[in-house]
Write an enzyme that holds these catalytic residues in place. Structure first.
Site, PDB file in Angstrom:
ATOM      1  N   GLY A 172      11.568  -2.938   5.480  1.00 24.76           N
ATOM      2  CA  GLY A 172      10.826  -4.190   5.580  1.00 24.76           C
ATOM      3  C   GLY A 172      10.296  -4.629   4.216  1.00 24.76           C
ATOM      4  N   HIS A 173       9.807  -3.650   3.450  1.00 23.87           N
ATOM      5  CA  HIS A 173       9.306  -3.993   2.109  1.00 23.87           C
ATOM      6  C   HIS A 173      10.467  -4.451   1.218  1.00 23.87           C
ATOM      7  CE1 HIS A 173       6.000  -1.172   3.306  1.00 23.87           C
ATOM      8  NE2 HIS A 173       5.290  -2.124   2.746  1.00 23.87           N
ATOM      9  N   GLY A 185       5.150 -10.178   4.178  1.00 21.92           N
ATOM     10  CA  GLY A 185       5.929 -10.159   5.409  1.00 21.92           C
ATOM     11  C   GLY A 185       5.312 -11.062   6.474  1.00 21.92           C
ATOM     12  N   GLU A 186       6.170 -11.773   7.197  1.00 18.00           N
ATOM     13  CA  GLU A 186       5.692 -12.564   8.340  1.00 18.00           C
ATOM     14  C   GLU A 186       5.245 -11.651   9.474  1.00 18.00           C
ATOM     15  OE1 GLU A 186       8.805 -15.323   9.324  1.00 18.00           O
ATOM     16  OE2 GLU A 186       8.208 -16.712   7.708  1.00 18.00           O
ATOM     17  N   MET A 204       0.847  -1.196   0.000  1.00 17.18           N
ATOM     18  CA  MET A 204       0.000   0.000   0.000  1.00 17.18           C
ATOM     19  C   MET A 204       0.884   1.248   0.000  1.00 17.18           C
ATOM     20  SD  MET A 204      -3.439  -0.978   2.027  1.00 17.18           S
ATOM     21  CE  MET A 204      -2.887  -0.701   3.682  1.00 17.18           C
ATOM     22  N   GLY A 205       2.134   1.086  -0.418  1.00 20.43           N
ATOM     23  CA  GLY A 205       3.041   2.233  -0.474  1.00 20.43           C
ATOM     24  C   GLY A 205       3.631   2.561   0.884  1.00 20.43           C
ATOM     25  N   ALA A 206       4.147   3.801   1.031  1.00 20.73           N
ATOM     26  CA  ALA A 206       4.864   4.222   2.251  1.00 20.73           C
ATOM     27  C   ALA A 206       5.947   3.177   2.570  1.00 20.73           C
ATOM     28  CB  ALA A 206       3.898   4.404   3.427  1.00 20.73           C
ATOM     29  N   LEU A 207       6.765   2.901   1.580  1.00 15.73           N
ATOM     30  CA  LEU A 207       7.704   1.779   1.657  1.00 15.73           C
ATOM     31  C   LEU A 207       8.859   2.037   2.626  1.00 15.73           C
ATOM     32  CD1 LEU A 207       7.878   0.903  -2.145  1.00 15.73           C
ATOM     33  CD2 LEU A 207       6.365  -0.033  -0.402  1.00 15.73           C
ATOM     34  N   HIS A 208       9.352   0.946   3.228  1.00 15.12           N
ATOM     35  CA  HIS A 208      10.496   1.020   4.154  1.00 15.12           C
ATOM     36  C   HIS A 208      11.359  -0.234   3.970  1.00 15.12           C
ATOM     37  CE1 HIS A 208       8.236  -1.888   6.437  1.00 15.12           C
ATOM     38  NE2 HIS A 208       7.190  -1.064   6.446  1.00 15.12           N
TER      39      HIS A 208
HETATM   40  O1  PAF Z   1       0.050  -5.699   3.839  1.00 18.04           O
HETATM   41  C1  PAF Z   1      -0.374  -4.802   3.085  1.00 18.04           C
HETATM   42  O2  PAF Z   1       0.309  -3.825   2.772  1.00 18.04           O
HETATM   43  C2  PAF Z   1      -1.781  -4.936   2.506  1.00 18.04           C
HETATM   44  O3  PAF Z   1      -2.647  -5.521   3.420  1.00 18.04           O
HETATM   45  C3  PAF Z   1      -1.827  -5.666   1.159  1.00 18.04           C
HETATM   46  C4  PAF Z   1      -1.388  -7.107   1.283  1.00 18.04           C
HETATM   47  C5  PAF Z   1      -0.951  -4.938   0.150  1.00 18.04           C
HETATM   48  C6  PAF Z   1      -3.266  -5.673   0.622  1.00 18.04           C
HETATM   49  O4  PAF Z   1      -3.765  -4.380   0.448  1.00 18.04           O
END
Ligand code: PAF
Length: 185
Positions: free
Chosen positions: A36-37, A148-149, A30-34
């Protein structure tokens, strides 16, 4: 890195990759990446020829409309991070393309997983997650998908959704990255 803004451009792109015999790894966000992503992309790059991500703030998984409105939107920064992480393409659809018939979630039976833990306090949340992830899988058609776990219940629910819908995608859980004090990123 390709930025795919419509369902049609995504589907054409995916078809080309599949015709070339490429194995596709996918990590939706859902964006706002860090950081962890970024570990999701690292895992995906090891096991696939093509790594696709998506950025879509999914309205149907929010219980509180204020939280949806306030969700951070950092697209320019996210795109830079994705590019640096070596992601090949990112899908950034709009609400109309993901929900052409209005903002409704599918009603799933996750064999009771949805009624435990977070599900007890967030009615409908996991139906919203299942709906968007299923739709993304149908459009992106990945061979492998990475979550992510950290969101362990979400991971279990997505595995259950895939088992029930029989979508041909393998789900991978990626270990949680932590700050020095142990806090999950
Ligand atoms: O974990 C998230 O960021 C969201 O729940 C996902 C899996 C992208 C679904 O909108």
């Amino acid at each position: 890195m390709k930025v795919l803004k419509s369902k049609k451009t995504l589907i054409d792109y995916v078809e080309r990759q599949r015709e070339m015999g490429k194995k596709i790894g996918f990590a939706p966000t859902m964006g706002a990446l860090h950081q962890g992503h970024l570990s999701l992309y690292k895992a995906a790059k090891k096991e696939n020829d093509e790594v696709i991500s998506s950025i879509f703030v999914n309205p149907t998984q929010f219980n509180n409309p204020d939280d949806f409105q306030k969700y951070p939107k950092t697209l320019e920064k996210d795109l830079e991070l994705l590019e640096k992480a070596g992601v090949d393409a990112v899908y950034v659809p709009n609400v109309e393309e993901m929900y052409p018939d209005g903002l409704n979630s599918k009603k799933y039976d996750f064999d009771g997983l949805e009624n435990e833990m977070e599900g007890k306090y967030r009615p409908g949340h996991f139906d919203g997650v299942g709906t968007i992830v299923e739709e993304l899988f149908r459009q992106v058609q990945p061979h492998n998908a990475y979550f992510g776990e950290k969101d362990y219940q979400q991971l279990a629910i997505i595995k259950k959704m895939v088992e029930k819908t029989k979508l041909p995608v393998k789900i991978h859980g990626v270990p949680t990255l932590r700050e020095e004090d142990g806090l999950a990123m």
